[in-house]
Design an enzyme around this catalytic site. Structure first.
Site, PDB file in Angstrom:
ATOM      1  N   CYS A 122       0.808  -1.229   0.000  1.00 17.32           N
ATOM      2  CA  CYS A 122       0.000   0.000   0.000  1.00 17.32           C
ATOM      3  C   CYS A 122       0.838   1.273   0.000  1.00 17.32           C
ATOM      4  CB  CYS A 122      -0.959  -0.019   1.176  1.00 17.32           C
ATOM      5  SG  CYS A 122      -1.977  -1.508   1.210  1.00 17.32           S
ATOM      6  N   GLU A 139      -0.787   5.279  13.763  1.00 16.63           N
ATOM      7  CA  GLU A 139      -0.460   6.453  12.946  1.00 16.63           C
ATOM      8  C   GLU A 139      -0.656   7.729  13.751  1.00 16.63           C
ATOM      9  OE1 GLU A 139      -1.149   8.287   8.463  1.00 16.63           O
ATOM     10  OE2 GLU A 139      -2.534   6.754   9.210  1.00 16.63           O
ATOM     11  N   LYS A 153      -9.780   7.743   2.677  1.00 12.88           N
ATOM     12  CA  LYS A 153     -10.225   6.358   2.511  1.00 12.88           C
ATOM     13  C   LYS A 153     -11.643   6.157   3.043  1.00 12.88           C
ATOM     14  CE  LYS A 153      -5.669   4.100   2.510  1.00 12.88           C
ATOM     15  NZ  LYS A 153      -4.783   5.290   2.670  1.00 12.88           N
ATOM     16  N   HIS A 166      -2.709   7.823   6.229  1.00  8.69           N
ATOM     17  CA  HIS A 166      -2.985   6.509   5.649  1.00  8.69           C
ATOM     18  C   HIS A 166      -4.377   6.067   6.095  1.00  8.69           C
ATOM     19  CE1 HIS A 166      -1.977   2.885   3.553  1.00  8.69           C
ATOM     20  NE2 HIS A 166      -2.060   2.130   4.642  1.00  8.69           N
ATOM     21  N   PHE A 203       1.953  -3.656   3.853  1.00  2.00           N
ATOM     22  CA  PHE A 203       2.361  -4.945   4.408  1.00  2.00           C
ATOM     23  C   PHE A 203       3.857  -5.145   4.155  1.00  2.00           C
ATOM     24  CE2 PHE A 203      -1.978  -7.327   4.083  1.00  2.00           C
ATOM     25  CZ  PHE A 203      -2.471  -6.541   5.105  1.00  2.00           C
ATOM     26  N   HIS A 210      -9.915   1.741   0.384  1.00  3.04           N
ATOM     27  CA  HIS A 210      -8.456   1.619   0.362  1.00  3.04           C
ATOM     28  C   HIS A 210      -8.022   1.066  -0.992  1.00  3.04           C
ATOM     29  CE1 HIS A 210      -4.411   1.072   1.340  1.00  3.04           C
ATOM     30  NE2 HIS A 210      -4.487   0.313   2.427  1.00  3.04           N
TER      31      HIS A 210
END
Length: 416
Positions: free
Chosen positions: A168, A319, A340, A308, A404, A345
């Site tokens: 991502c 975050e 998002k 994010h 990831f 996402h």
């Protein structure tokens, strides 16, 4: 950055976007400011056997209306999105390739997952009809660098060309690395961003098995709720976000309209876990700190952060912690939002579409909201621009993306 020579200053001159809430930049941005959510029950396949049955699909979409129908048939859905967003951005930049050195125009458009539609459909062909019926376009269609290759073929760009794959964080890495390529003299112009189309049965089954996705199937429009109590996972989106970058010298020489300057970028790794972010936000805080340092920007000069903000329990909390570490007391008054909540996402395309949000924020002096934020999590206690867009004086903005594998990327844009 103002002290650098114009040849080392990198500016944004073109934008392209394809998403569930708009098939071009203007409609996409209008939807963002209106707080429109693009999430609904999945329509492309029957999701009834899955725990998560919702997604932000790009609907009413025929790629053959935007590209050669034969090429559309030969390429995957993710490539359609990236190719068409790149065309939008290139046309927006007003670049005439007849006046350019094609060896100095490059492309880095990545995908976190690549041609998932092709992969699944051709496996079905193999199982049901045998190996001789598998399409000869299978491999070219599913590989993650094909979008960059097709864009280059379309415009005749013979400069640096590859696809980034970092989950991502993909598109943010692509944009940041494109900046470095121009700065070190490898190109004058770079097309950069990300594309993704992973709303497929196999991808959904895989993410559902991880328990990573929201199961708020009875209320799709409120399912993505970053920083809110009751958030239960991310919601898959699809689409693409692509930018045109060029040196300030090159942009001035051709009389280009300039949106802003890209002044900072950094990439780090948590080295902690294959899927969960570092609980102390070490990797992300280091990415933001290094991006600020590379830009020569103080923390108190950042006017907005596009987070994010995935709507997962861990990401949003960690975050928030990372932002507090980097910005200290400033964090309490620094606007932060997660788009998002509207787009879902977009995985490898997230950083591309969210960079478009950042740049439109600078242009419009309007902050994108975080919708569905009605019950804030006490551990997420920043100003997340809840529910409604608002005007603000904005000169410098930062965007975060995590992936990831512990991937982190931060990029900073500033008005000239």
């Amino acid at each position: 950055m103002e002290n650098l020579p114009d040849s080392a200053r990198i500016v944004i001159t073109g934008l392209g976007a394809v998403a569930s809430i708009g098939h071009d930049v203007d409609s996409f941005w209008a939807s963002i400011l209106a707080g429109r959510c693009g999430i609904d029950r999945i329509a492309r396949f029957d999701p009834s056997a899955l725990t998560s049955q919702i997604g932000a699909e790009v609907r009413d979409w025929d790629p053959a209306e935007h590209m050669d129908p034969k090429e559309a048939r030969r390429n995957d859905r993710y490539t359609h999105f990236g190719f068409i967003a790149a065309r939008q951005a290139f046309r927006d930049a007003g670049i005439d390739m007849a006046l350019e050195d094609p060896d100095r125009v490059g492309v880095i458009v990545g995908s976190g997952i690549g041609g998932m539609y092709t992969y699944e459909s051709q496996l079905k062909v193999l199982a049901e009809r045998g190996p001789r019926k598998v399409s000869p376009f299978t491999i070219p269609s599913l590989i993650g660098n094909m979008c960059s290759g097709l864009i280059a073929i379309d415009i005749g760009a013979r400069g640096p060309n590859f696809g980034v794959v970092s989950a991502c964080a993909t598109a943010t890495h692509a944009i940041g690395e494109a900046m470095h390529m121009i700065r070190r003299g490898d190109a004058d112009v770079m097309i950069a961003g990300g594309a993704e189309a992973a709303i497929t049965p196999f991808a959904y089954a895989s993410f559902c098995s991880m328990k990573a996705m929201s199961t708020r199937n009875d209320s799709p429009a409120t399912s993505s709720r970053p920083f809110s109590m009751g958030r239960d996972g991310f919601v898959m989106g699809e689409g693409a976000g692509v930018l045109v970058l060029e040196s300030l010298t090159h942009a001035k020489a051709r009389g280009a309209r300039i949106y802003c300057e890209i002044v900072g970028y950094a990439a780090t790794c948590d080295a902690h876990h294959i899927t969960m972010p570092d609980p102390e936000g070490k990797g992300l805080s280091m990415a933001m700190t290094r991006a600020l340092r590379s830009a020569g920007v103080r923390p108190d000069e950042i006017d907005y952060i596009n987070a994010h903000g995935t709507s997962t329990p861990y990401n949003d909390k960690f975050e928030t912690l990372a932002i507090k570490k980097v910005f200290g007391e400033r964090a309490a008054t620094l606007p932060v939002s997660s788009t998002k909540s509207m787009t879902g996402h977009l995985l490898g395309a997230a950083g591309g579409i969210e960079s478009v949000v950042c740049i439109k924020t600078l242009q419009s002096q309007m902050l994108a909201p975080t919708i569905n934020l009605h019950e804030p999590d006490p551990e997420c206690d920043l100003d997340y621009v809840p529910n409604v867009a608002r005007p603000a004086k904005v000169r410098t903005v930062l965007s975060n993306n995590l992936g990831f594998g512990g991937q982190n990327a931060s990029v900073i844009f500033r008005s000239l």
